[in-house]
Write a protein that holds these residues in place. Structure first.
Motif, PDB file in Angstrom:
ATOM      1  N   ARG A 265       0.838  -1.212   0.000  1.00  0.00           N
ATOM      2  CA  ARG A 265       0.000   0.000   0.000  1.00  0.00           C
ATOM      3  C   ARG A 265       0.865   1.252   0.000  1.00  0.00           C
ATOM      4  N   TYR A 266       1.924   1.249   0.810  1.00  0.00           N
ATOM      5  CA  TYR A 266       2.823   2.405   0.827  1.00  0.00           C
ATOM      6  C   TYR A 266       3.416   2.645  -0.564  1.00  0.00           C
ATOM      7  N   LEU A 267       3.846   1.559  -1.186  1.00  0.00           N
ATOM      8  CA  LEU A 267       4.490   1.681  -2.493  1.00  0.00           C
ATOM      9  C   LEU A 267       3.519   2.245  -3.522  1.00  0.00           C
ATOM     10  N   ARG A 268       2.304   1.692  -3.541  1.00  0.00           N
ATOM     11  CA  ARG A 268       1.313   2.160  -4.523  1.00  0.00           C
ATOM     12  C   ARG A 268       0.903   3.604  -4.250  1.00  0.00           C
ATOM     13  N   ASP A 269       0.545   3.900  -2.995  1.00  0.00           N
ATOM     14  CA  ASP A 269      -0.084   5.187  -2.696  1.00  0.00           C
ATOM     15  C   ASP A 269       0.908   6.341  -2.691  1.00  0.00           C
ATOM     16  N   ARG A 270       2.113   6.111  -2.159  1.00  0.00           N
ATOM     17  CA  ARG A 270       3.055   7.230  -2.073  1.00  0.00           C
ATOM     18  C   ARG A 270       4.013   7.298  -3.259  1.00  0.00           C
ATOM     19  N   PHE A 271       4.574   6.144  -3.634  1.00  0.00           N
ATOM     20  CA  PHE A 271       5.684   6.179  -4.582  1.00  0.00           C
ATOM     21  C   PHE A 271       5.264   5.976  -6.032  1.00  0.00           C
ATOM     22  N   ILE A 272       4.160   5.279  -6.265  1.00  0.00           N
ATOM     23  CA  ILE A 272       3.718   5.076  -7.641  1.00  0.00           C
ATOM     24  C   ILE A 272       2.604   6.044  -8.014  1.00  0.00           C
ATOM     25  N   LYS A 273       1.623   6.202  -7.137  1.00  0.00           N
ATOM     26  CA  LYS A 273       0.518   7.101  -7.450  1.00  0.00           C
ATOM     27  C   LYS A 273       0.640   8.451  -6.755  1.00  0.00           C
ATOM     28  N   GLY A 274       1.785   8.677  -6.114  1.00  0.00           N
ATOM     29  CA  GLY A 274       2.005   9.942  -5.432  1.00  0.00           C
ATOM     30  C   GLY A 274       2.331  11.059  -6.413  1.00  0.00           C
ATOM     31  N   ASN A 275       2.758  12.194  -5.845  1.00  0.00           N
ATOM     32  CA  ASN A 275       3.088  13.366  -6.681  1.00  0.00           C
ATOM     33  C   ASN A 275       1.910  13.733  -7.583  1.00  0.00           C
TER      34      ASN A 275
END
Length: 487
Positions: A265-275
């Motif tokens: 979830r961290y990877l998807r929400d912050r690093f992939i779908k973030g910014n």
């Protein structure tokens, strides 16, 4: 004295035109203080460093004009005796498409050398690797290592390429010697051709900052290093080099108490779908092997962790999240995961330095398995018959090969002779030698397998780039010339 043997690993024929023999002269390099300090450092780290170079001296003792053609990807013994170490230098001239190139054997240093261009206006570069103990000269096509994928067709499956990688890629900082695996940082690795990054992170509940680790240990004794900062380096590299693709293998380790599902979830929400969603276009998170054209300018996720149901269902129409390597075969010679999409050599339990020969053998065997794979391009009427296809639209020969992941790394925390840099000092040269002399040669591999497209697969290394030595990376990238010959 045995004669010199030459192997042409370029996609064009070469012709040996002239050989000259000189006396050799050993020349010291650098100043005494720098050499002393660097030699001590090299001894402690087991990396290669020399304080001398070998040069031809005076006029040629003898010379001979010849006309010996060496076909692409072929081996040719010459009529010239190999140079005697410390006594003489053999200077060779080759011709390729009417242009002349020159190289001294042995080369000035122990590393590869770019051959001297003798023809005006010539922009082609050839690289020579001399293996002195076998009196063997390999000649490869030089590549722009920062953008070597640019030369390859979009239609190739990514798994068909010869891809250099690094093990525990960001572990270049001041750290325990059993933790540090790399001589240089991720940005320098990428600029010098590395396209597979092995990354381990520690995840904490309710905190999407993912810390970079190696097993239970931080990768730096001077402060925590973070995944987000490293991804910024990768994004910057891809912005400069949009022709390239980078495979990121991500695994959860460390002392953090969060689960794989939390991390997904961290990877998807912050690093992939973030910014604000801008970074999503930088990632390939589908669950199948892409073509190179699919992923230029992107990070390809190879997932060594389980995912939360909410992540799996929300991504790619519920068809998965990244190439699934979550069930990673442990300490294996040739294990399979990802439903057969990934085949792994990751034998790492070295209990004594003499056990290294077993690791070397496994590494060579995985190179041979990768080289056996053959891909035929599909055409509107089925597979391309010019590449051996049958013409049937259902011919399985068009199915992409799996990723052959070949870890050259091994370690033993309790044995200093088996720390990463000391293993690399033995394994890396053996793989350079194999790639130059035996890889892609019918019957020359340990398993005596047939040769297909002769790719190397993903070769995952420790301690490349020390003192500017990128020979192993150059040799891996150089094998993509086999695909260029097929284009």
């Amino acid at each position: 004295m045995p004669n010199l043997t030459v192997r042409n690993l370029t996609n064009l024929p070469l012709t040996l035109k002239r050989a000259e023999r000189y006396d050799s002269k050993v020349v010291r390099t650098g100043d005494a203080f720098t050499n002393t300090i660097t030699t001590i450092t090299s001894f402690l780290n087991a990396t290669n460093f020399t304080t001398t170079e070998t040069h031809a001296e005076g006029e040629a003792r003898s010379f001979k004009d010849v006309d010996v053609k060496i076909e692409s990807f072929s081996v040719k013994p010459t009529e010239f005796s190999a140079p005697v170490q410390g006594k003489d230098v053999l200077r060779l001239q080759f011709e390729c498409e009417g242009k002349r190139y020159e190289v001294d054997v042995p080369t000035a240093t122990d590393t590869s050398t770019v051959m001297k261009r003798l023809s005006k206006g010539d922009k082609r570069e050839l690289t020579a690797v001399y293996i002195a103990r076998h009196d063997f000269l390999a000649i490869l096509s030089s590549s722009d290592l920062s953008a070597w994928m640019k030369r390859l067709k979009d239609e190739y499956p990514l798994s068909l390429l010869s891809i250099p990688g690094t093990h525990n890629s960001p572990t270049c900082y001041t750290a325990l010697p059993s933790v540090r695996c790399q001589a240089v940082g991720v940005s320098e690795q990428l600029e010098n051709g590395v396209r597979f990054l092995d990354i381990r992170v520690s995840a904490t509940p309710d905190n999407d900052n993912l810390a970079l680790v190696h097993s239970a240990f931080p990768i730096s004794l001077t402060g925590t290093k973070w995944l987000g900062d490293m991804l910024a380096e990768i994004y910057a590299f891809l912005d400069r080099n949009p022709s390239e693709a980078i495979i990121v293998s991500l695994k959860r380790e460390g002392t953090g108490k969060a689960s794989d599902q939390d991390m997904s979830r961290y990877l998807r929400d912050r690093f992939i779908k973030g910014n604000n969603g801008k970074d999503a276009k930088r990632w390939w998170t589908r669950g199948h092997i892409p073509t190179l054209g699919d992923v230029r300018g992107k990070i390809v996720l190879m997932r060594r962790f389980n995912v939360a149901d909410s992540v799996r269902k929300s991504e790619n129409d519920g068809k998965g999240f990244g190439i699934d390597a979550s069930v990673w075969p442990d300490n294996c010679e040739d294990g399979k995961c990802g439903g057969g999409l990934v085949r792994v050599q990751d034998f790492y339990e070295i209990d004594q330095s003499t056990n290294i020969e077993r690791k070397v053998g496994y590494s060579h065997a995985q190179l041979e398995r990768a080289a056996e794979q053959l891909f035929r391009h599909p055409t509107p009427n089925g597979p391309d018959k010019s590449n051996g296809g049958s013409g049937s639209k259902n011919n399985n020969a068009t199915k992409p090969p799996p990723f052959f992941v070949n870890f050259l790394s091994a370690s033993n925390f309790f044995n200093a002779t088996c720390w990463p840099e000391r293993i690399a000092a033995k394994v890396n040269p053996s793989v350079v030698e194999y790639l130059c002399m035996r890889h892609g040669e019918e019957g020359k591999g340990p398993k005596k397998l047939k040769v297909g497209d002769a790719c190397t697969g993903i070769v995952v290394t420790d301690w490349v780039g020390a003192h500017g030595d990128w020979d192993l990376i150059r040799c891996i990238v150089g094998w993509n010339a086999k695909l260029q010959a097929k284009q």
